[in-house]
Write a protein that holds these residues in place. Structure first.
Motif, mmCIF file in Angstrom:
data_model
loop_
_atom_site.group_PDB
_atom_site.id
_atom_site.type_symbol
_atom_site.label_atom_id
_atom_site.label_comp_id
_atom_site.label_asym_id
_atom_site.label_seq_id
_atom_site.Cartn_x
_atom_site.Cartn_y
_atom_site.Cartn_z
ATOM 1 N N VAL A 29 10.821 17.267 52.111
ATOM 2 C CA VAL A 29 10.942 15.874 52.547
ATOM 3 C C VAL A 29 10.251 15.688 53.897
ATOM 4 O O VAL A 29 9.497 14.728 54.099
ATOM 5 N N ALA A 30 10.484 16.598 54.821
ATOM 6 C CA ALA A 30 9.869 16.500 56.152
ATOM 7 C C ALA A 30 8.351 16.543 56.053
ATOM 8 O O ALA A 30 7.652 15.788 56.743
ATOM 9 N N CYS A 31 7.835 17.393 55.190
ATOM 10 C CA CYS A 31 6.390 17.520 55.004
ATOM 11 C C CYS A 31 5.809 16.222 54.448
ATOM 12 O O CYS A 31 4.802 15.713 54.941
ATOM 13 N N LYS A 32 6.440 15.687 53.425
ATOM 14 C CA LYS A 32 5.958 14.448 52.818
ATOM 15 C C LYS A 32 5.999 13.288 53.818
ATOM 16 O O LYS A 32 5.081 12.474 53.867
ATOM 17 N N GLN A 33 7.050 13.234 54.632
ATOM 18 C CA GLN A 33 7.146 12.179 55.637
ATOM 19 C C GLN A 33 6.072 12.339 56.710
ATOM 20 O O GLN A 33 5.449 11.365 57.123
ATOM 21 N N GLU A 34 5.858 13.564 57.154
ATOM 22 C CA GLU A 34 4.856 13.834 58.191
ATOM 23 C C GLU A 34 3.464 13.425 57.727
ATOM 24 O O GLU A 34 2.677 12.856 58.485
ATOM 25 N N LYS A 35 3.161 13.710 56.460
ATOM 26 C CA LYS A 35 1.835 13.408 55.918
ATOM 27 C C LYS A 35 1.740 12.004 55.315
ATOM 28 O O LYS A 35 0.661 11.593 54.889
ATOM 29 N N GLY A 36 2.866 11.298 55.234
ATOM 30 C CA GLY A 36 2.849 9.955 54.670
ATOM 31 C C GLY A 36 2.562 9.929 53.179
ATOM 32 O O GLY A 36 1.913 9.015 52.681
ATOM 33 N N LEU A 37 3.044 10.945 52.467
ATOM 34 C CA LEU A 37 2.795 11.044 51.026
ATOM 35 C C LEU A 37 3.880 10.314 50.247
ATOM 36 O O LEU A 37 5.065 10.556 50.455
ATOM 37 N N GLU A 38 3.462 9.450 49.348
ATOM 38 C CA GLU A 38 4.418 8.697 48.551
ATOM 39 C C GLU A 38 4.426 9.131 47.094
ATOM 40 O O GLU A 38 5.343 8.804 46.359
ATOM 41 N N THR A 39 3.411 9.832 46.649
ATOM 42 C CA THR A 39 3.323 10.269 45.261
ATOM 43 C C THR A 39 4.262 11.450 45.042
ATOM 44 O O THR A 39 4.261 12.408 45.812
ATOM 45 N N PHE A 40 5.032 11.386 43.975
ATOM 46 C CA PHE A 40 6.081 12.370 43.700
ATOM 47 C C PHE A 40 5.551 13.797 43.561
ATOM 48 O O PHE A 40 6.115 14.728 44.099
ATOM 49 N N ASN A 41 4.477 13.995 42.832
ATOM 50 C CA ASN A 41 4.035 15.356 42.514
ATOM 51 C C ASN A 41 3.138 16.002 43.566
ATOM 52 O O ASN A 41 2.649 17.099 43.358
ATOM 53 N N ILE A 42 2.919 15.363 44.689
ATOM 54 C CA ILE A 42 2.119 15.971 45.755
ATOM 55 C C ILE A 42 3.072 16.567 46.771
ATOM 56 O O ILE A 42 3.800 15.861 47.460
ATOM 57 N N ARG A 43 3.067 17.914 46.840
ATOM 58 C CA ARG A 43 4.006 18.623 47.695
ATOM 59 C C ARG A 43 3.301 19.783 48.404
ATOM 60 O O ARG A 43 3.244 20.879 47.876
ATOM 61 N N PRO A 44 2.770 19.551 49.609
ATOM 62 C CA PRO A 44 2.154 20.669 50.334
ATOM 63 C C PRO A 44 3.153 21.795 50.620
ATOM 64 O O PRO A 44 2.788 22.958 50.641
ATOM 65 N N MET A 45 4.409 21.451 50.851
ATOM 66 C CA MET A 45 5.481 22.448 50.968
ATOM 67 C C MET A 45 6.310 22.298 49.697
ATOM 68 O O MET A 45 6.768 21.209 49.377
ATOM 69 N N LYS A 46 6.460 23.406 48.978
ATOM 70 C CA LYS A 46 7.210 23.382 47.723
ATOM 71 C C LYS A 46 8.369 24.364 47.812
ATOM 72 O O LYS A 46 8.240 25.417 48.416
ATOM 73 N N VAL A 47 9.478 24.031 47.178
ATOM 74 C CA VAL A 47 10.598 24.961 47.078
ATOM 75 C C VAL A 47 10.847 25.210 45.597
ATOM 76 O O VAL A 47 11.148 24.282 44.849
ATOM 77 N N PHE A 48 10.674 26.461 45.188
ATOM 78 C CA PHE A 48 10.881 26.841 43.792
ATOM 79 C C PHE A 48 12.231 27.521 43.630
ATOM 80 O O PHE A 48 12.647 28.290 44.484
ATOM 81 N N ARG A 49 12.890 27.256 42.515
ATOM 82 C CA ARG A 49 14.097 27.992 42.142
ATOM 83 C C ARG A 49 13.624 29.088 41.187
ATOM 84 O O ARG A 49 13.048 28.804 40.142
ATOM 85 N N VAL A 50 13.859 30.315 41.558
ATOM 86 C CA VAL A 50 13.407 31.461 40.771
ATOM 87 C C VAL A 50 14.620 32.126 40.144
ATOM 88 O O VAL A 50 15.556 32.515 40.841
ATOM 89 N N GLU A 51 14.595 32.235 38.822
ATOM 90 C CA GLU A 51 15.714 32.861 38.111
ATOM 91 C C GLU A 51 15.186 33.468 36.821
ATOM 92 O O GLU A 51 14.064 33.218 36.407
ATOM 93 N N GLY A 52 16.016 34.274 36.193
ATOM 94 C CA GLY A 52 15.657 34.869 34.909
ATOM 95 C C GLY A 52 14.717 36.050 34.992
ATOM 96 O O GLY A 52 14.106 36.415 33.998
ATOM 97 N N LEU A 53 14.579 36.648 36.165
ATOM 98 C CA LEU A 53 13.687 37.797 36.305
ATOM 99 C C LEU A 53 14.405 39.122 36.054
ATOM 100 O O LEU A 53 13.771 40.155 35.986
ATOM 101 N N SER A 54 15.714 39.055 35.932
ATOM 102 C CA SER A 54 16.474 40.281 35.679
ATOM 103 C C SER A 54 17.629 39.955 34.734
ATOM 104 O O SER A 54 17.805 38.811 34.309
#
Length: 183
Positions: free
Chosen positions: A22-47
């Motif tokens: 959210v902070a990244c999108k606000q700093e860059k003024g991005l309004e489009t949902f799928n543009i995320r210079p900073m992304k947070v992934f949930r990683v599961e199912g690897l074990s």
């Protein structure tokens, strides 16, 4: 020699709150949902266990930076301190940098017809401030430090063994190998 700024991420502390996104999108003024210079992934199912973790991920500001070499107009640039940024006025939206990036850290913005990426909020850094994602991180899992030598392992967490982390990035190597062999 100038010190290199590096983003260090403590995966043991990240709870997936997305405050950095959210902070990244606000700093860059991005309004489009799928543009995320900073992304947070949930990683599961690897074990076999029901364990999951969150992986904040942005541009790694590679050394050397493949996106910089791929850009035909020199819009993608690397500063002396190692920060890779976009000179927006030179970007023609050809997406060569997107293809060259081994981490998928660059995104095309259909509103501006240019690319977007993490640039460590270099204008803030030049004014003595932290990148926006670091300053707004709720759990303080993001650190922005200057080092003489960039660490080899950027992501290291005690609860995630190296086998799990290598499996996470194996899919990218597999895709690149398949793409090269099909050419």
């Amino acid at each position: 020699m100038r010190k290199k700024p590096v983003m260090i991420i403590d995966l043991d502390r990240c709870i997936g709150c997305l405050s950095c996104e959210v902070a990244c999108k606000q700093e860059k003024g991005l309004e489009t949902f799928n543009i995320r210079p900073m992304k947070v992934f949930r990683v599961e199912g690897l074990s076999d266990t029901a364990d999951a973790f969150f992986l904040p991920m942005n541009c790694f500001h590679c050394e050397p930076a493949p996106c910089v070499f791929a850009c035909p107009t020199s819009a993608m640039r690397k500063r002396d301190d190692g920060i890779v940024y976009l000179q927006e006025t030179l970007c023609i939206g050809c997406k060569a940098c997107i293809i060259a990036c081994p981490y998928g850290a660059i995104t095309f913005n259909p509103n501006t017809m240019k690319v977007e990426k993490c640039d460590y909020c270099y204008k803030r850094v030049d004014n003595g401030l932290l990148p926006s994602c670091v300053s707004k991180c709720v759990t303080n899992c993001l650190y922005f430090v200057e080092v003489d030598e960039v660490p080899k392992d950027r992501h290291r967490a005690s609860r995630i063994n190296s086998d799990l982390l290598s499996k996470l990035f194996d899919w990218r190597r597999t895709l690149q190998t398949c793409a090269l062999s099909s050419e």
